[in-house]
Enzyme design. Structure first.
Site, PDB file in Angstrom:
ATOM      1  N   GLU A  35      31.723  26.006  23.232  1.00 53.84           N
ATOM      2  CA  GLU A  35      32.049  27.433  23.089  1.00 53.84           C
ATOM      3  C   GLU A  35      31.470  27.938  21.770  1.00 53.84           C
ATOM      4  O   GLU A  35      31.640  27.318  20.732  1.00 53.84           O
ATOM      5  CB  GLU A  35      33.573  27.621  23.117  1.00 53.84           C
ATOM      6  N   CYS A  43      39.642  37.206  28.353  1.00 55.02           N
ATOM      7  CA  CYS A  43      41.042  37.551  28.650  1.00 55.02           C
ATOM      8  C   CYS A  43      41.924  37.474  27.410  1.00 55.02           C
ATOM      9  O   CYS A  43      42.661  38.404  27.099  1.00 55.02           O
ATOM     10  CB  CYS A  43      41.563  36.617  29.740  1.00 55.02           C
ATOM     11  N   CYS A  48      42.617  40.998  28.926  1.00 57.40           N
ATOM     12  CA  CYS A  48      43.998  41.114  29.432  1.00 57.40           C
ATOM     13  C   CYS A  48      45.070  41.119  28.341  1.00 57.40           C
ATOM     14  O   CYS A  48      45.962  41.977  28.351  1.00 57.40           O
ATOM     15  CB  CYS A  48      44.333  39.956  30.366  1.00 57.40           C
ATOM     16  N   LYS A  51      44.817  43.983  25.608  1.00 57.69           N
ATOM     17  CA  LYS A  51      44.955  45.227  26.385  1.00 57.69           C
ATOM     18  C   LYS A  51      46.419  45.489  26.729  1.00 57.69           C
ATOM     19  O   LYS A  51      46.944  46.568  26.509  1.00 57.69           O
ATOM     20  CB  LYS A  51      44.104  45.109  27.645  1.00 57.69           C
ATOM     21  N   TYR A  99      45.456  27.298  22.702  1.00 56.61           N
ATOM     22  CA  TYR A  99      44.368  26.780  23.542  1.00 56.61           C
ATOM     23  C   TYR A  99      43.756  25.531  22.924  1.00 56.61           C
ATOM     24  O   TYR A  99      43.487  24.550  23.605  1.00 56.61           O
ATOM     25  CB  TYR A  99      43.283  27.862  23.730  1.00 56.61           C
ATOM     26  N   TYR A 177      38.576  49.882  36.230  1.00 58.73           N
ATOM     27  CA  TYR A 177      39.748  49.276  35.589  1.00 58.73           C
ATOM     28  C   TYR A 177      39.817  49.627  34.095  1.00 58.73           C
ATOM     29  O   TYR A 177      40.829  50.097  33.596  1.00 58.73           O
ATOM     30  CB  TYR A 177      39.648  47.751  35.661  1.00 58.73           C
ATOM     31  N   ILE A 178      38.733  49.311  33.382  1.00 56.55           N
ATOM     32  CA  ILE A 178      38.786  49.413  31.920  1.00 56.55           C
ATOM     33  C   ILE A 178      38.910  50.864  31.488  1.00 56.55           C
ATOM     34  O   ILE A 178      39.695  51.193  30.591  1.00 56.55           O
ATOM     35  CB  ILE A 178      37.555  48.719  31.283  1.00 56.55           C
ATOM     36  N   GLU A 181      42.479  52.125  32.171  1.00 57.80           N
ATOM     37  CA  GLU A 181      43.470  51.447  31.320  1.00 57.80           C
ATOM     38  C   GLU A 181      43.387  51.980  29.888  1.00 57.80           C
ATOM     39  O   GLU A 181      44.399  52.295  29.265  1.00 57.80           O
ATOM     40  CB  GLU A 181      43.248  49.931  31.351  1.00 57.80           C
ATOM     41  N   ARG A 198      30.894  59.116  37.401  1.00 55.84           N
ATOM     42  CA  ARG A 198      29.760  59.583  38.216  1.00 55.84           C
ATOM     43  C   ARG A 198      30.159  59.901  39.656  1.00 55.84           C
ATOM     44  O   ARG A 198      29.490  60.672  40.337  1.00 55.84           O
ATOM     45  CB  ARG A 198      28.639  58.555  38.206  1.00 55.84           C
ATOM     46  N   THR A 310      40.931  37.066  35.985  1.00 50.71           N
ATOM     47  CA  THR A 310      41.331  35.827  35.312  1.00 50.71           C
ATOM     48  C   THR A 310      42.011  34.820  36.250  1.00 50.71           C
ATOM     49  O   THR A 310      41.614  33.655  36.295  1.00 50.71           O
ATOM     50  CB  THR A 310      42.254  36.163  34.118  1.00 50.71           C
ATOM     51  N   ALA A 340      46.288  44.367  39.737  1.00 55.43           N
ATOM     52  CA  ALA A 340      46.968  45.510  39.101  1.00 55.43           C
ATOM     53  C   ALA A 340      46.027  46.152  38.111  1.00 55.43           C
ATOM     54  O   ALA A 340      45.196  45.479  37.491  1.00 55.43           O
ATOM     55  CB  ALA A 340      48.227  45.046  38.381  1.00 55.43           C
ATOM     56  N   HIS A 436      69.449  47.601  44.876  1.00 58.57           N
ATOM     57  CA  HIS A 436      69.714  48.999  44.554  1.00 58.57           C
ATOM     58  C   HIS A 436      70.339  49.140  43.165  1.00 58.57           C
ATOM     59  O   HIS A 436      71.189  48.339  42.817  1.00 58.57           O
ATOM     60  CB  HIS A 436      70.660  49.578  45.609  1.00 58.57           C
ATOM     61  N   GLU A 441      62.883  48.811  46.152  1.00 54.48           N
ATOM     62  CA  GLU A 441      63.606  48.823  47.435  1.00 54.48           C
ATOM     63  C   GLU A 441      62.964  49.776  48.434  1.00 54.48           C
ATOM     64  O   GLU A 441      63.181  49.664  49.642  1.00 54.48           O
ATOM     65  CB  GLU A 441      65.092  49.147  47.234  1.00 54.48           C
TER      66      GLU A 441
HETATM   67  P1  NDP Z   1      34.529  48.488  37.143  1.00 56.78           P
HETATM   68  O1  NDP Z   1      33.540  47.865  38.020  1.00 56.78           O
HETATM   69  O2  NDP Z   1      35.968  48.400  37.481  1.00 56.78           O
HETATM   70  O3  NDP Z   1      34.177  50.033  36.985  1.00 56.78           O
HETATM   71  C1  NDP Z   1      32.916  50.447  36.534  1.00 56.78           C
HETATM   72  C2  NDP Z   1      32.881  51.943  36.490  1.00 56.78           C
HETATM   73  O4  NDP Z   1      31.663  52.350  35.859  1.00 56.78           O
HETATM   74  C3  NDP Z   1      32.904  52.596  37.866  1.00 56.78           C
HETATM   75  O5  NDP Z   1      33.610  53.791  37.789  1.00 56.78           O
HETATM   76  C4  NDP Z   1      31.424  52.834  38.137  1.00 56.78           C
HETATM   77  O6  NDP Z   1      31.186  53.937  38.960  1.00 56.78           O
HETATM   78  C5  NDP Z   1      30.935  53.194  36.741  1.00 56.78           C
HETATM   79  N1  NDP Z   1      29.509  52.914  36.547  1.00 56.78           N
HETATM   80  C6  NDP Z   1      28.835  51.790  36.815  1.00 56.78           C
HETATM   81  N2  NDP Z   1      27.533  51.914  36.483  1.00 56.78           N
HETATM   82  C7  NDP Z   1      27.386  53.159  36.006  1.00 56.78           C
HETATM   83  C8  NDP Z   1      26.287  53.896  35.530  1.00 56.78           C
HETATM   84  N3  NDP Z   1      25.067  53.360  35.483  1.00 56.78           N
HETATM   85  N4  NDP Z   1      26.490  55.152  35.121  1.00 56.78           N
HETATM   86  C9  NDP Z   1      27.726  55.711  35.187  1.00 56.78           C
HETATM   87  N5  NDP Z   1      28.806  55.063  35.632  1.00 56.78           N
HETATM   88  C10 NDP Z   1      28.637  53.805  36.055  1.00 56.78           C
HETATM   89  O7  NDP Z   1      34.214  47.891  35.702  1.00 56.78           O
HETATM   90  P2  NDP Z   1      35.039  47.859  34.337  1.00 56.78           P
HETATM   91  O8  NDP Z   1      34.005  47.870  33.277  1.00 56.78           O
HETATM   92  O9  NDP Z   1      36.099  48.894  34.323  1.00 56.78           O
HETATM   93  O10 NDP Z   1      35.739  46.446  34.392  1.00 56.78           O
HETATM   94  C11 NDP Z   1      34.964  45.279  34.655  1.00 56.78           C
HETATM   95  C12 NDP Z   1      35.722  44.302  35.489  1.00 56.78           C
HETATM   96  O11 NDP Z   1      36.676  43.638  34.684  1.00 56.78           O
HETATM   97  C13 NDP Z   1      36.548  44.905  36.622  1.00 56.78           C
HETATM   98  O12 NDP Z   1      35.819  45.172  37.773  1.00 56.78           O
HETATM   99  C14 NDP Z   1      37.571  43.844  36.844  1.00 56.78           C
HETATM  100  O13 NDP Z   1      37.001  42.866  37.667  1.00 56.78           O
HETATM  101  C15 NDP Z   1      37.801  43.287  35.453  1.00 56.78           C
HETATM  102  N6  NDP Z   1      39.006  43.874  34.834  1.00 56.78           N
HETATM  103  C16 NDP Z   1      40.229  43.619  35.395  1.00 56.78           C
HETATM  104  C17 NDP Z   1      41.364  44.152  34.846  1.00 56.78           C
HETATM  105  C18 NDP Z   1      42.683  43.889  35.484  1.00 56.78           C
HETATM  106  O14 NDP Z   1      42.786  42.964  36.270  1.00 56.78           O
HETATM  107  N7  NDP Z   1      43.709  44.681  35.192  1.00 56.78           N
HETATM  108  C19 NDP Z   1      41.325  44.978  33.658  1.00 56.78           C
HETATM  109  C20 NDP Z   1      39.999  45.203  33.158  1.00 56.78           C
HETATM  110  C21 NDP Z   1      38.902  44.653  33.730  1.00 56.78           C
HETATM  111  P3  NDP Z   1      31.250  53.778  40.561  1.00 56.78           P
HETATM  112  O15 NDP Z   1      32.672  53.687  40.891  1.00 56.78           O
HETATM  113  O16 NDP Z   1      30.612  55.034  41.044  1.00 56.78           O
HETATM  114  O17 NDP Z   1      30.467  52.559  40.902  1.00 56.78           O
END
Ligand code: NDP
Length: 451
Positions: A35, A43, A48, A51, A99, A177-178, A181, A198, A310, A340, A436, A441
């Site tokens: 590493e 994570c 995670c 966050k 870890y 997601y990100i 959040e 977009r 994760t 989630a 309840h 529920e």
């Molecule tokens: P996501 O894939 O969830 O979302 C990416 C977003 O960026 C979408 O809205 C997408 O639009 C947009 N996008 C992609 N390319 C472009 C571009 N060229 N121009 C403009 N917009 C664009 O990715 P995140 O970065 O939010 O998160 C990455 C991954 O990390 C997640 O998919 C998930 O797997 C993991 N994650 C999980 C979490 C959890 O479990 N709670 C929390 C955070 C991350 P469009 O929808 O139109 O494609």
């Protein structure tokens, strides 16, 4: 038989790599893990864990406001960002040590540095060669920023946790997601947030009702959405940034964050030295046994870009060890993986969206939906509602999709996911006695399908 330094060399000490290493070492396999950044991977360090801590921090604003309706009186509370950052960093250091301890105790050797494949059984780390019978690549993913003018001015989720100061305003590009959040976190901490997406909705791929409902609830909290627009250009003027969107509108802001997805972290690993195949996104291609086209080299987790979560990476780590070292037939079931989004309110889901269910079963589905004001908000005065939705396959009565937007949705749906994986029918949900008064529920009391 060739003799190697180790039985297994793992590159990447994130969730998947650490789990595979520990379990393998526990079986007597001679393991080393390489590493070059931090133990625990995304994570633990920039995902995670921090966050969720920041989500907690941001929820106090509404808790303070809401407490007044319950009779609390206090002077105006103040938020101190450096305290949160410092306390978060202390917790992350503690986890890194945990870890470290777990790896050492299970007999895994930790090699610090960047690993590069040089042949099918060898990895170079800082001019030193290590050999192993098998090599496992678990290097995760890395934020992707589209190639736009001014991309050097933006930050990603890797940077947001340790900002020196909180901005007054932020533009977040992306609606996944990100983005959602961090929109919730920053809004809760008092930052003016604009999401630039977009598409026409946030959370692509989720149930349409969830997407609409979450956006409505986030808007009520003051988060602004600019939809159907791309970013053309970003300029920096002193400490300010201007974002030029697809319609040539200029948005002035104090910080721009891109949350536009993540790409497999497969560059500069020496894959080309050995001929390990990747797809057009750089994801390492593996078979059902996590084996690449090179028989001694395996890969799992986000670097394979399958389901980038994760718990999926850790499950794959266990399955890999089971298959290779225990000869068990452990497989990861990629169906019905619950997930989630720690937006505010929370989103959680398991199974099919309505659109997917209808595309598969046509008219043979029943939809149950409930929107209500959570009990707490009767006195808190907070205008946030909860939505729950169930999708039932009519002819078998099986619940094939379950979705929630509301407080603790992740906690609630985790339990529901077990029922769905077990094949529970709507009749079983209906005959389950509710607890309840809870929001959960509602999932066992929804009786009338949506017309
Ligand atoms: P996501 O894939 O969830 O979302 C990416 C977003 O960026 C979408 O809205 C997408 O639009 C947009 N996008 C992609 N390319 C472009 C571009 N060229 N121009 C403009 N917009 C664009 O990715 P995140 O970065 O939010 O998160 C990455 C991954 O990390 C997640 O998919 C998930 O797997 C993991 N994650 C999980 C979490 C959890 O479990 N709670 C929390 C955070 C991350 P469009 O929808 O139109 O494609």
């Amino acid at each position: 038989m060739a003799s190697y330094d180790y039985d297994l060399l793992v590159i990447g000490a994130g969730s998947g790599g650490v789990r595979a290493s520990r379990i393998a070492a526990g079986l007597g396999v001679r393991v080393a893990i390489i590493e070059d950044r931090y133990l625990g991977g995304t994570c633990v360090n920039v995902g995670c864990v921090p966050k969720k801590l920041y989500v907690y921090a941001s929820q106090f604003r509404e808790a303070f406001t809401g407490s007044i309706g319950f009779g609390w009186k206090f002077n105006q509370p103040e938020f101190d960002w450096p305290t949160l950052v410092a306390n978060k960093s202390k917790e992350i250091s503690r986890l890194q040590n945990v870890y470290d301890g777990l790896l050492q105790k299970s007999g895994v050797e930790i090699i610090k540095g960047r690993g590069t494949l040089i042949d099918q059984h060898s990895v170079m780390v800082d001019h030193k060669k290590f050999t192993a019978e098998r090599i496992l690549i678990a290097t995760g993913g890395w934020p992707y920023i589209p190639n736009i003018d001014g991309k050097e001015h933006v930050i990603t989720s890797n940077d947001i946790f340790n900002l020196e100061d909180l901005p007054n305003r932020i533009v977040i590009v992306g609606g996944g997601y990100i983005a959602v959040e961090f929109a919730g976190i920053l809004n809760g901490l008092g930052v003016e947030v604009t999401i630039l997406e977009r598409g026409d909705k946030i959370l692509n791929g989720f149930d349409e009702d969830i997407r609409d409902f979450l956006m409505q609830e986030m808007s009520k909290k003051g988060i602004q959405f600019k939809l159907n627009t791309n970013v053309k250009k970003i300029e920096k003027n002193g400490s300010l940034f201007t974002v030029l969107d697809g319609e040539d509108n200029l948005i002035e802001t104090d910080l721009v964050m891109f949350a536009t997805g993540r790409l497999p972290n497969s560059k500069n690993l020496g894959l080309e030295n050995v001929g390990v195949k990747t797809n057009n996104l750089g994801a390492i291609i593996v078979n059902d046994d996590y084996q690449t086209n090179v028989s001694s080299i395996f890969a799992l987790g986000d670097v394979t870009n399958r389901v980038n979560l994760t718990p999926v990476a850790t499950a794959e780590g266990m399955a890999f060890v089971g298959k290779v070292y225990q000869k068990t037939d452990t497989v990861v079931d990629y169906e019905n993986i619950p997930t989630a989004v720690f937006s505010q309110p929370n989103v959680a889901t398991v199974g099919m969206s309505e659109v997917l269910a209808r595309s598969k079963f046509g008219e043979d589905v029943k939809i149950f939906k409930s929107v209500f004001k959570p009990m707490k908000n009767t006195l808190s005065g907070i205008d946030e509602k909860t939505m729950m939705k169930m999708i039932v396959h009519k002819s078998t009565d099986k619940v094939i999709g379950l979705h929630m937007v509301g407080p603790d949705a992740g906690e609630i749906v985790q339990g529901m996911a077990i029922a769905i994986r077990a094949g529970a029918t709507k009749a079983i949900f209906d005959s389950t006695i509710g607890i309840h008064p809870t929001a959960a529920e509602e999932f066992v009391t929804m009786r009338t399908p949506v017309a």
